[in-house]
Design a protein around this motif. Sequence first.
Motif, PDB file in Angstrom:
ATOM      1  N   UNK A 174       0.842  -1.192   0.000  1.00 57.52           N
ATOM      2  CA  UNK A 174       0.000   0.000   0.000  1.00 57.52           C
ATOM      3  C   UNK A 174       0.874   1.238   0.000  1.00 57.52           C
ATOM      4  N   UNK A 175       0.374   2.296  -0.605  1.00 59.68           N
ATOM      5  CA  UNK A 175       1.047   3.588  -0.521  1.00 59.68           C
ATOM      6  C   UNK A 175       0.104   4.585   0.134  1.00 59.68           C
ATOM      7  N   UNK A 176       0.671   5.591   0.753  1.00 62.70           N
ATOM      8  CA  UNK A 176      -0.112   6.608   1.468  1.00 62.70           C
ATOM      9  C   UNK A 176       0.329   7.991   1.020  1.00 62.70           C
ATOM     10  N   UNK A 177      -0.622   8.927   0.996  1.00 62.65           N
ATOM     11  CA  UNK A 177      -0.294  10.298   0.667  1.00 62.65           C
ATOM     12  C   UNK A 177      -1.322  11.231   1.310  1.00 62.65           C
ATOM     13  N   UNK A 178      -0.944  12.462   1.426  1.00 59.07           N
ATOM     14  CA  UNK A 178      -1.819  13.486   1.995  1.00 59.07           C
ATOM     15  C   UNK A 178      -2.320  14.373   0.870  1.00 59.07           C
ATOM     16  N   UNK A 179      -3.624  14.584   0.816  1.00 57.01           N
ATOM     17  CA  UNK A 179      -4.234  15.492  -0.150  1.00 57.01           C
ATOM     18  C   UNK A 179      -5.136  16.436   0.634  1.00 57.01           C
ATOM     19  N   UNK A 180      -4.692  17.683   0.744  1.00 55.66           N
ATOM     20  CA  UNK A 180      -5.399  18.601   1.622  1.00 55.66           C
ATOM     21  C   UNK A 180      -5.138  18.230   3.068  1.00 55.66           C
ATOM     22  N   UNK A 181      -6.192  18.008   3.815  1.00 57.03           N
ATOM     23  CA  UNK A 181      -6.047  17.614   5.212  1.00 57.03           C
ATOM     24  C   UNK A 181      -6.287  16.122   5.426  1.00 57.03           C
ATOM     25  N   UNK A 182      -6.530  15.391   4.342  1.00 55.54           N
ATOM     26  CA  UNK A 182      -6.906  13.982   4.480  1.00 55.54           C
ATOM     27  C   UNK A 182      -5.776  13.063   4.021  1.00 55.54           C
ATOM     28  N   UNK A 183      -5.664  11.935   4.725  1.00 57.84           N
ATOM     29  CA  UNK A 183      -4.705  10.900   4.306  1.00 57.84           C
ATOM     30  C   UNK A 183      -5.435   9.877   3.457  1.00 57.84           C
ATOM     31  N   UNK A 184      -4.788   9.447   2.366  1.00 60.19           N
ATOM     32  CA  UNK A 184      -5.378   8.479   1.443  1.00 60.19           C
ATOM     33  C   UNK A 184      -4.444   7.280   1.304  1.00 60.19           C
ATOM     34  N   UNK A 185      -5.023   6.135   0.968  1.00 60.38           N
ATOM     35  CA  UNK A 185      -4.247   4.934   0.717  1.00 60.38           C
ATOM     36  C   UNK A 185      -4.749   4.271  -0.564  1.00 60.38           C
TER      37      UNK A 185
END
Length: 404
Positions: free
Chosen positions: A6-17
């Motif tokens: 899995x990869x994770x990133x921040x977009x705005x104030x939310x974390x996504x996977x």
Amino acid sequence: MSEIHWIRWIDGDAEHTARWHSETGMPAPRRVVVADDRMNASTAHRLACEGTALLWRGDYHQARQLLRAMGRRVDRKTPTAAPSAVPSPTAAFHLQRRASGHRARVLGRLLVPLDADHTLALRRAPDVRAACAEAYGPPLPTPSVVSLRELLGVLGAYQWRAKGVDVPALGARIHPHYGVFSPVRGEYVDLVAQAPLPGPAAHGGPAYDLGTGTGVLAAVLARRGIRHVVATDNNPRAVACARANVSRLGLTGQVEIATGGDLFPPGRAALVVCNPPWLPAKPNSALEQGVYDPKGAMLHAFLTGLAEHLLPGGEGWLIMSDLAEHLGLRAPGELGGAITAAGLHVAARIDTRPHHPRAADPADPLHAARAAEVTSLWRLTAGPPEGSPAAPPPGPVRSPAPGS
């Protein structure tokens, strides 16, 4: 099933996977930032060189332009040695491999998102679902992220599969699947189409085609009148590809496609054909396994197992380029020594010159080796004929194949 990363990133104030997918074995990036049409090539190149992956959220065509611009920056910054500074063809080969690997890693860090059904979730994106399904398999229940560079390769392979590759020796087209070596270098196919069949094979076979790939050589043998050809491969994609091509050509009654870990199928044959990867080096990805054979493992497995799988009067046909010798990856005479050590005799050898574009490209770092390259079909028998020495002849015993 392979392990899911899995990869994770921040977009705005939310974390996504999202699930990470790479057919080339590229590890999941540890740091991911969101990028869009405002990202310029200089910044993208710098971040990618530092190990940061860029998850693209902008326009699809803009992403392709950015990838090309990043590639130009990689190429400009890749150190190149003057010909006089390169100590040997081997050094040139390893320099080229390192540069190619670096380029793949940097450009592979421009990522794009795929929805669970393989939809490319970008503005003005093409429909990639069919191409992804053929390369990646059925959709999984979660979205994924892939390298744009890899996805473009998937789309290119999908077009090649639909269009096919013209094979004059068959009078038909072969349709390569993603991840299966394509018969674009036709000289080795022509050698198999033109070499004289040994007596038992000329009367119908049987024959083996080891590492069949697309099935092209098995199809050529069947068209030459061999009634039963067993074609083997341990790559599931190649097995599916060969079966599809054999069926399309109407040869399912003559060609049997077998899978498994053993190079040779059980039993003996009148003719055993093997076209192993030509360069004894480690592939950088699964997609390079059709070109690179670590330590020549497949070549030596073929040579050491051939005698016990030949019928009396049968032959083994080894199709090899001498590019490895010109690059210093295999010593001159090493192949002949391995043939002798396996108890085999060279009945004849047919040579031809490659006619692919890179052989005539002076800008290619390996041009000198490619320009000197010869592709050969070695006709091998089990043991020397009576009254003759065991050592193979030093050079070809037939003139180059017609049309070479």
